[in-house]
Design an enzyme around this catalytic site. Structure first.
Site, PDB file in Angstrom:
ATOM      1  N   GLU A 249       0.868  -1.176   0.000  1.00 32.40           N
ATOM      2  CA  GLU A 249       0.000   0.000   0.000  1.00 32.40           C
ATOM      3  C   GLU A 249       0.899   1.218   0.000  1.00 32.40           C
ATOM      4  O   GLU A 249       1.660   1.441   0.946  1.00 32.40           O
ATOM      5  CB  GLU A 249      -0.934   0.043   1.210  1.00 32.40           C
ATOM      6  N   CYS A 283      -3.026   7.843   4.546  1.00 34.53           N
ATOM      7  CA  CYS A 283      -2.877   7.430   3.142  1.00 34.53           C
ATOM      8  C   CYS A 283      -4.043   7.899   2.290  1.00 34.53           C
ATOM      9  O   CYS A 283      -3.876   8.252   1.134  1.00 34.53           O
ATOM     10  CB  CYS A 283      -2.783   5.909   3.048  1.00 34.53           C
TER      11      CYS A 283
END
Length: 515
Positions: A249, A283
């Site tokens: 990720e 994120c």
């Protein structure tokens, strides 16, 4: 998201004794020292983990689930202690640690304990081939063995320790290398798992810097990495040397689209909250907003009012601060650079725009709102990862979609519209792994829903069935039950039998419409 491996200066510094000093980023004070695990020590942890893993796997889903549920109860009972640890090493607000870390992990322990047996259950498969009649086909999932997790500094419980939970539920041993900037939460959770009955060796924390992470990649059967795209490429290249599978990720530049028919009040509340949550160090933060012209002025006015009211200070108790400090010192420099670049190219700062608490220690940047921005500016093109909210006026939805997709990243996004069908139609055109309509970020709390990035934002996903299956090796079983001593296609070949097989192909596959 930026990671410590990319910068020479961090708030976790090696000491002469080989340990790493951990700072409280809100004050700049050193609060702990942790070992800088050497590659040799990492190899020993890996040997112990491989020795312990078979017994852990043999406990089965029920046995492993009992320990995970105990850990869930431990986390709830010790939440104040965990929050204090998180806040001390990240500088985030109390509520950020409670809502986005403790609540997530408490849910995750129970979720994976419950869902692992169904997500990883043997699956019966039926074949369309008549040649396979009478044969039983099964797809099964078995643990890979030893999983390595390299965690980021922004969410030491959710995105660092949290990735270990499904890997453990699947029957793997796990070695977690937390960021050297925020290692204390992972060490606390290792103690918690031991207290809850986790067998020795099954879960280990290897504190350390980049060399420790590189050694981990070499030592495990699979690596889960969360961090910047640049560092993710390095992890992937290192893993390629041993053909070690990876799940990544990586960075994001998540857009919000506000359509002219949106509930502007809700959109403004969401924009401010999800841009500033955890100091913008998330994120899937709202990193840029595109607002249709008819509601642009109203939206900017509401956002400005809400952002100006945010409390950005050192208070660590419940309800005393909205936005905490930044965690990683070099990230403050990036935020400042993006703001300066935008202003130099014609943007206006309507809220904030400066470093905070100058001369008082710690690493701070004011919650900042930028207007009159465009895609020539770094704040609209590069991941800022800080408490900034750039807002751009667009003519219509088509321009918003085009600009939202004008990015190498594709982690998340959001669309606001009272016409839910229209909002969904726009969301389906956003090039991102997860898009919310009239919401933002909360998809991350739906552990049933996969969370993964498109384009340069990553490979694989966490959450959902794939979020645990990635920690396993698929094995396809075919069991022949009813069969002759020799099948038609077996040796020796003959012209007669070949003719029979040729006719069978035409009968089975040569008919039907071809239009």
């Amino acid at each position: 998201m930026a990671t410590v491996e990319e910068h020479p200066a961090t708030n976790a510094t090696a000491t002469a004794a080989g340990d790493i000093a951990v700072e409280n980023p809100a004050t700049g004070e050193v609060i702990a020292h942790v070992p800088d695990t050497t590659p040799e020590q990492l190899a020993e942890l890996a040997r112990a983990a491989r020795a312990a893993q078979p017994a852990w796997e043999a406990l089965g889903f029920e046995g492993r689930g009992r320990i995970l549920r105990r850990a869930q109860k431990w986390l709830v009972d010790n939440s104040d202690r965990v929050i204090e640890t998180i806040v001390s090493e990240t500088g985030k607000a109390y509520e950020d640690a409670l809502i986005a870390e403790v609540m997530y992990a408490a849910n995750a322990f129970g979720f994976w304990a419950k869902q692992a047996p169904s997500y990883l259950a043997d699956q019966r498969v039926k074949s369309a081939s008549p040649l396979l009649k009478g044969k039983r086909m099964v797809l099964r999932y078995r643990p890979l063995g030893l999983v390595g997790v390299i965690g980021p500094w922004n969410y030491p419980l959710t995105n660092s320790f949290g990735d270990a939970i499904p890997a453990l539920a699947a029957g793997n041993a796990v070695i977690l290398k937390p960021s050297e900037v925020t290692p204390l939460t992972s060490l606390l959770m290792a103690d918690a798992l031991r207290e809850c009955g986790m067998p020795d060796g099954v879960f280990a924390v290897a504190t350390g810097a980049g060399a420790t992470g590189a050694a981990l990649v070499d030592a495990v059967d699979m690596i889960m990495f969360t961090g910047s795209t640049a560092t993710g490429k390095k992890v992937m290249a290192r893993a390629a040397e041993t053909l070690t599978p990876v799940s990544l990720e990586l960075g994001g530049k998540d857009p919000m689209v506000v359509l002219a028919d949106a509930d502007v009040e809700r959109a403004a509340n969401a924009a401010v909250y999800y841009a500033m949550l955890n100091g913008g160090q998330t994120c899937v933060s709202v990193e840029r907003v595109y607002v249709e012209a008819p509601v642009y002025d109203e939206f900017v006015a509401k956002v400005t009012e809400k952002a100006r009211a945010l409390r950005n200070d050192r208070s660590t108790g419940p309800g005393t601060a909205d936005v905490g400090s930044m965690t990683f010192p070099p990230q403050v420099d990036i935020v400042e650079r993006h703001v300066r670049d935008a202003v130099d190219k014609g943007a206006r700062v309507v809220v904030g725009g400066e470093r905070g608490h100058e001369g008082q220690g710690g690493h701070w940047f004011e919650p900042t709102v930028l207007v009159d921005v465009d895609h020539t500016m770094e704040c609209m093109r590069e991941e800022t990862f800080g408490p900034t909210l750039p807002i751009m006026k667009v003519a219509d939805a088509e321009e918003a979609i085009r600009l939202a997709n004008d990015s190498p990243y594709g982690l998340g996004g959001s669309v606001f519209s009272k016409d839910v069908a229209r909002g969904e139609a726009v969301a389906r055109r956003i090039e991102a792994g997860a898009v919310c309509v009239n919401d933002s970020n909360v998809n991350y709390t739906a552990l049933e829903l996969p969370m993964g990035g498109a384009k340069a934002s990553g490979l694989g996903s966490r959450h959902g069935a794939d979020g645990i299956r990635k920690y396993t090796q698929q094995q396809a079983l075919l069991i022949s039950r009813l069969h002759p001593k020799r099948d038609l296609h077996m040796y020796p070949y003959s012209a007669r039998m070949t003719g029979v097989l040729g006719k069978l192909v035409r009968v089975l596959y040569g008919r039907g419409k071809r239009e």
